[in-house]
Motif scaffolding. Sequence first.
Motif, short mmCIF file in Angstrom:
data_model
loop_
_atom_site.label_atom_id
_atom_site.label_comp_id
_atom_site.label_asym_id
_atom_site.label_seq_id
_atom_site.Cartn_x
_atom_site.Cartn_y
_atom_site.Cartn_z
N MET A 162 0.84 -1.19 0.00
CA MET A 162 0.00 0.00 0.00
C MET A 162 0.88 1.24 0.00
O MET A 162 1.91 1.30 0.63
CB MET A 162 -0.91 -0.02 1.23
CG MET A 162 -1.90 1.09 1.25
SD MET A 162 -3.13 0.78 2.56
CE MET A 162 -3.71 2.41 2.77
N ASP A 163 0.48 2.25 -0.71
CA ASP A 163 1.20 3.52 -0.78
C ASP A 163 0.97 4.29 0.51
O ASP A 163 -0.13 4.76 0.77
CB ASP A 163 0.68 4.30 -1.99
CG ASP A 163 1.37 5.64 -2.16
OD1 ASP A 163 2.31 5.92 -1.39
OD2 ASP A 163 0.97 6.41 -3.04
N ASN A 164 2.03 4.42 1.34
CA ASN A 164 1.90 5.07 2.65
C ASN A 164 1.79 6.59 2.56
O ASN A 164 1.34 7.24 3.48
CB ASN A 164 3.06 4.70 3.57
CG ASN A 164 2.94 3.27 4.04
OD1 ASN A 164 1.85 2.72 4.15
ND2 ASN A 164 4.09 2.66 4.30
N ASN A 224 -0.11 8.27 0.55
CA ASN A 224 -1.50 8.67 0.33
C ASN A 224 -2.42 7.55 0.83
O ASN A 224 -2.62 6.56 0.12
CB ASN A 224 -1.76 8.95 -1.15
CG ASN A 224 -3.16 9.45 -1.41
OD1 ASN A 224 -3.99 9.52 -0.50
ND2 ASN A 224 -3.44 9.81 -2.64
N ALA A 282 -5.20 6.21 -1.57
CA ALA A 282 -4.86 5.78 -2.94
C ALA A 282 -5.47 4.44 -3.32
O ALA A 282 -5.79 4.22 -4.48
CB ALA A 282 -3.35 5.73 -3.10
N ASN A 283 -5.63 3.53 -2.38
CA ASN A 283 -6.09 2.18 -2.70
C ASN A 283 -7.51 1.92 -2.21
O ASN A 283 -7.81 0.83 -1.75
CB ASN A 283 -5.13 1.15 -2.10
CG ASN A 283 -3.75 1.26 -2.72
OD1 ASN A 283 -3.63 1.47 -3.92
ND2 ASN A 283 -2.73 1.13 -1.91
N ILE A 284 -8.37 2.87 -2.35
CA ILE A 284 -9.76 2.71 -1.91
C ILE A 284 -10.55 2.06 -3.05
O ILE A 284 -10.61 2.58 -4.16
CB ILE A 284 -10.37 4.07 -1.52
CG1 ILE A 284 -9.64 4.60 -0.30
CG2 ILE A 284 -11.86 3.92 -1.27
CD1 ILE A 284 -10.06 5.97 0.13
N ALA A 285 -11.12 0.90 -2.72
CA ALA A 285 -11.87 0.16 -3.74
C ALA A 285 -13.38 0.34 -3.60
O ALA A 285 -14.11 0.09 -4.55
CB ALA A 285 -11.52 -1.33 -3.66
N ASP A 307 -13.79 0.64 2.34
CA ASP A 307 -12.38 1.07 2.35
C ASP A 307 -12.28 2.57 2.63
O ASP A 307 -11.40 3.02 3.36
CB ASP A 307 -11.71 0.77 1.01
CG ASP A 307 -11.52 -0.72 0.75
OD1 ASP A 307 -11.59 -1.50 1.72
OD2 ASP A 307 -11.31 -1.08 -0.42
N ALA A 347 -10.39 4.16 5.80
CA ALA A 347 -9.28 5.10 5.59
C ALA A 347 -9.56 6.43 6.28
O ALA A 347 -8.67 7.02 6.91
CB ALA A 347 -9.05 5.32 4.10
#
Length: 136
Positions: A1-3, A5, A8-11, A15, A19
Amino acid sequence: MDNSNPFANIAGPEDARAALANWKERAEQRAADAIAASEAVQELTAVGMDANGVVAVKLNSSGAVIGVQFAPDLQRMQLRHAERQFMEAYQNAGQALLENARAAVEARLDPGSPTAKALVDSIKMRFPEPPEEEQQ
């Protein structure tokens, strides 16, 4: 996971809620840490003495003198020497206050954070550190 942002990985909505809750928790913790550091700095006192041990000055966190003690040797001093001893003790107390503030802030915040710098700088403005040649 990109720390860098956390969003960034919200599906999906779950999520996003997770977040956002995580971000809110971290923000609240940083705010609580900043308040704790500020309160710790406000409660500080420091004592400084002159090199001869004739005068001791106690300061509160704002730099106000809240106590002064004189050794009996002061009675034998000329007034201009006593004044110099007092000013030296005052400056030493200010430097001690600055060091105490740094320690109090660094125990609660990242020393490089803007909040930490602002808290320490609030005292550093009143008691600037002497140039390197004077410290030796």
